[in-house]
Design a protein around this motif. Sequence first.
Motif, PDB file in Angstrom:
ATOM      1  N   THR A  66       0.984  -1.252  -0.032  1.00  0.00           N
ATOM      2  CA  THR A  66       0.030   0.134  -0.103  1.00  0.00           C
ATOM      3  C   THR A  66       0.834   1.422   0.038  1.00  0.00           C
ATOM      4  OG1 THR A  66      -1.824  -1.170   1.167  1.00  0.00           O
ATOM      5  CG2 THR A  66      -1.800   1.080   1.418  1.00  0.00           C
ATOM      6  N   SER A  70       1.133   3.713  -3.325  1.00  0.00           N
ATOM      7  CA  SER A  70       0.663   4.976  -3.057  1.00  0.00           C
ATOM      8  C   SER A  70       1.642   5.962  -3.475  1.00  0.00           C
ATOM      9  CB  SER A  70       0.321   5.606  -1.665  1.00  0.00           C
ATOM     10  OG  SER A  70      -0.960   4.664  -1.154  1.00  0.00           O
ATOM     11  N   TYR A  71       3.040   5.732  -3.174  1.00  0.00           N
ATOM     12  CA  TYR A  71       4.090   6.534  -3.907  1.00  0.00           C
ATOM     13  C   TYR A  71       4.200   6.392  -5.054  1.00  0.00           C
ATOM     14  CZ  TYR A  71       9.016   7.960  -4.794  1.00  0.00           C
ATOM     15  OH  TYR A  71      10.273   8.842  -5.230  1.00  0.00           O
ATOM     16  N   ALA A  74       1.505   8.500  -6.858  1.00  0.00           N
ATOM     17  CA  ALA A  74       1.643   9.855  -6.896  1.00  0.00           C
ATOM     18  C   ALA A  74       2.686  10.904  -7.488  1.00  0.00           C
ATOM     19  CB  ALA A  74       1.778  10.060  -5.283  1.00  0.00           C
ATOM     20  N   HIS A  98      -7.025  -1.431  -9.221  1.00  0.00           N
ATOM     21  CA  HIS A  98      -7.229  -1.182  -8.071  1.00  0.00           C
ATOM     22  C   HIS A  98      -8.531  -1.571  -7.358  1.00  0.00           C
ATOM     23  CE1 HIS A  98      -3.942   2.077  -8.313  1.00  0.00           C
ATOM     24  NE2 HIS A  98      -3.473   1.422  -7.649  1.00  0.00           N
TER      25      HIS A  98
END
Length: 159
Positions: A66, A70-71, A74, A98
């Motif tokens: 996760t 997420s990194y 982004a 996702h």
Amino acid sequence: MDVAHLLAVVVHTIAFVIAWGYYGILGRIVLPALERSLDGQALGHAVAEIERRALPLVGLSGVLFTISGSYLLAASPRYAGLGNLFASGWTTLLLAKHVVVVAFVVLAAAVDLQARRIGRGADDAAQRRELARLSLATEVTTGLGAIVVILTAVAQGTQ
């Protein structure tokens, strides 16, 4: 590719492979072997003990997956923002991926709960029915993992 991005890709990939591999091995190798080798309460206790020992590693994998995902999302120049889910083929594929990841996580959590409960079966027949349900759930979880990998590969090839 910078070092942070490379590290995130490596952690993301390894974390997913650990979780996906656990459910695949559990369903294809471990549960059938236990079912042929053990009866009654011993079968239930073995399944519950395997799950108890695997859960910290699978949980850590989920957390790392996760965070690194997420990194990566982004940091991607292709990411158009949360409100732009259909801005390109890539964002649409990532949305689909996702959705499948969420289904994978939900089913994996159900597998984990069921594996811990299986040791409480009343008799051998009840334990075998629970084991059959658990085996099916691990197969579906493994299939969802394969879909995640396929969607990731397709998304990597889109512009």
